[in-house]
Design a protein around this motif. Structure first.
Motif, mmCIF file in Angstrom:
data_model
loop_
_atom_site.group_PDB
_atom_site.id
_atom_site.type_symbol
_atom_site.label_atom_id
_atom_site.label_comp_id
_atom_site.label_asym_id
_atom_site.label_seq_id
_atom_site.Cartn_x
_atom_site.Cartn_y
_atom_site.Cartn_z
ATOM 1 N N VAL A 161 0.845 -1.197 0.000
ATOM 2 C CA VAL A 161 0.000 0.000 0.000
ATOM 3 C C VAL A 161 0.883 1.251 0.000
ATOM 4 N N ARG A 162 0.644 2.159 -0.944
ATOM 5 C CA ARG A 162 1.385 3.417 -0.962
ATOM 6 C C ARG A 162 0.886 4.312 0.169
ATOM 7 N N VAL A 163 1.825 4.838 0.931
ATOM 8 C CA VAL A 163 1.481 5.677 2.082
ATOM 9 C C VAL A 163 2.164 7.027 1.913
ATOM 10 N N GLU A 164 1.371 8.100 1.963
ATOM 11 C CA GLU A 164 1.912 9.456 1.859
ATOM 12 C C GLU A 164 1.658 10.195 3.168
ATOM 13 N N LEU A 194 -11.743 24.644 1.651
ATOM 14 C CA LEU A 194 -10.952 24.059 2.725
ATOM 15 C C LEU A 194 -9.492 23.972 2.299
ATOM 16 N N LEU A 195 -8.603 24.015 3.288
ATOM 17 C CA LEU A 195 -7.178 23.957 3.002
ATOM 18 C C LEU A 195 -6.451 23.360 4.207
ATOM 19 N N GLY A 196 -5.471 22.489 3.933
ATOM 20 C CA GLY A 196 -4.710 21.912 5.041
ATOM 21 C C GLY A 196 -3.805 20.806 4.551
ATOM 22 N N LYS A 197 -3.518 19.870 5.428
ATOM 23 C CA LYS A 197 -2.721 18.718 5.023
ATOM 24 C C LYS A 197 -3.119 17.519 5.876
ATOM 25 N N SER A 198 -2.849 16.353 5.350
ATOM 26 C CA SER A 198 -3.182 15.118 6.052
ATOM 27 C C SER A 198 -2.028 14.716 6.956
ATOM 28 N N ASP A 199 -2.313 13.848 7.911
ATOM 29 C CA ASP A 199 -1.237 13.175 8.631
ATOM 30 C C ASP A 199 -0.719 12.035 7.758
ATOM 31 N N VAL A 200 -1.647 11.120 7.425
ATOM 32 C CA VAL A 200 -1.298 9.971 6.586
ATOM 33 C C VAL A 200 -2.445 9.691 5.627
ATOM 34 N N VAL A 201 -2.103 9.399 4.379
ATOM 35 C CA VAL A 201 -3.091 8.914 3.414
ATOM 36 C C VAL A 201 -2.572 7.610 2.827
ATOM 37 N N GLU A 202 -3.351 6.561 2.976
ATOM 38 C CA GLU A 202 -3.024 5.271 2.385
ATOM 39 C C GLU A 202 -3.811 5.138 1.084
ATOM 40 N N LEU A 214 -5.360 2.762 -1.460
ATOM 41 C CA LEU A 214 -5.785 1.372 -1.559
ATOM 42 C C LEU A 214 -5.913 0.945 -3.017
ATOM 43 N N ALA A 215 -6.484 -0.235 -3.250
ATOM 44 C CA ALA A 215 -6.656 -0.760 -4.611
ATOM 45 C C ALA A 215 -7.408 0.242 -5.471
ATOM 46 N N GLY A 216 -6.916 0.438 -6.692
ATOM 47 C CA GLY A 216 -7.557 1.380 -7.602
ATOM 48 C C GLY A 216 -7.222 2.827 -7.295
ATOM 49 N N GLY A 217 -6.272 3.049 -6.370
ATOM 50 C CA GLY A 217 -5.868 4.413 -6.037
ATOM 51 C C GLY A 217 -6.834 5.149 -5.134
ATOM 52 N N VAL A 218 -7.728 4.403 -4.466
ATOM 53 C CA VAL A 218 -8.693 5.033 -3.555
ATOM 54 C C VAL A 218 -7.968 5.511 -2.297
ATOM 55 N N PRO A 219 -8.056 6.808 -1.966
ATOM 56 C CA PRO A 219 -7.359 7.314 -0.788
ATOM 57 C C PRO A 219 -8.097 6.985 0.507
ATOM 58 N N TYR A 220 -7.314 6.728 1.547
ATOM 59 C CA TYR A 220 -7.855 6.372 2.857
ATOM 60 C C TYR A 220 -7.137 7.236 3.891
ATOM 61 N N PRO A 221 -7.794 8.298 4.369
ATOM 62 C CA PRO A 221 -7.124 9.196 5.310
ATOM 63 C C PRO A 221 -7.026 8.598 6.709
ATOM 64 N N VAL A 222 -5.889 8.844 7.359
ATOM 65 C CA VAL A 222 -5.681 8.424 8.746
ATOM 66 C C VAL A 222 -5.184 9.643 9.519
ATOM 67 N N GLU A 223 -5.975 10.106 10.472
ATOM 68 C CA GLU A 223 -5.617 11.256 11.289
ATOM 69 C C GLU A 223 -5.101 10.780 12.633
#
Length: 212
Positions: A58-61, A73-81, A83-92
């Motif tokens: 899994v690519r993690v940014e 809105l404007l900001g930044k994520s802590d972590v975005v994983e 998933l399959a098909g390039g679907v982003p999964y935010p983790v705060e």
């Protein structure tokens, strides 16, 4: 929408916790530290370094810039994983335990939902779920990005924008909410200096008079 009109993602969490706290930080530009804010800063110092890695395929940014032009809105994520098909999964990331009272946990949910909406707008991929990682319990709490959460994000952003435009600082919380929330707030003395002063007098009196 002009960049100056965009709302920081963190402001949504502040507003949900306490509109007056949000106003002190984002309207009056004041902020004080306490043990809770320092713990939060220490945690984010570890995850706010931009970078990309791959974990279990899994690519993690980390520290990925986020924005949403329509909602503003404007900001930044802590972590975005991704998933399959390039679907982003935010983790705060949050300090403390995931076993928070429901009304306090809802503040974190709103901030996570705002990140999800940004990622969906940026990538064109549906973002229907994310997670909050709590450092004390070292466990995630999965959050479904519901239609209600999506609506709450837009409504909260509008409320904050109105506050910033009007320049009106929201009033303090009512007594019932204040009991649970003001104690942990680093801005308590700025918010209600008279109440804080009375509390200190009572605490000092109790030191010398156990029956006070």
């Amino acid at each position: 929408m002009d960049e100056s009109e965009k709302i920081p993602l963190s402001a949504l969490q502040h507003w949900r916790y306490c509109p007056r706290q949000c106003g002190l930080i984002h309207l009056e530009q004041v902020f004080d530290e306490n043990i809770y804010t320092l713990r939060g800063q220490a945690l984010h110092a570890k995850v706010d370094q931009p970078g990309v890695e791959t974990a279990k395929g899994v690519r993690v940014e980390r520290a990925l810039p986020l924005w949403h032009d329509d909602i503003g809105l404007l900001g930044k994520s802590d972590v975005v994983e991704f998933l399959a098909g390039g679907v982003p999964y935010p983790v705060e990331y949050k300090h403390g335990s995931r076993n928070k009272a429901a009304d306090i946990a809802a503040c974190d949910d709103l901030q996570l939902a705002a990140q999800a909406l940004c990622l969906q707008a940026m990538t064109g991929k549906p973002v229907n779920e994310g997670a909050l990682y709590y450092a004390t319990s070292k466990r995630r709490r999965v959050v479904e990005i519901t239609d209600q959460l999506r609506a709450d994000v837009a409504q909260t952003a509008d409320a904050i924008r109105h506050m910033l435009t009007s320049g009106e600082l929201p009033p303090p919380l009512g007594a019932e909410q204040a009991v649970k929330r003001c104690k942990a707030c680093s801005l308590q003395e700025r918010c209600q200096p008279q109440a804080t002063h009375k509390g200190l007098i009572a605490a000092r009196a109790a030191l010398f008079d156990p029956d006070a």
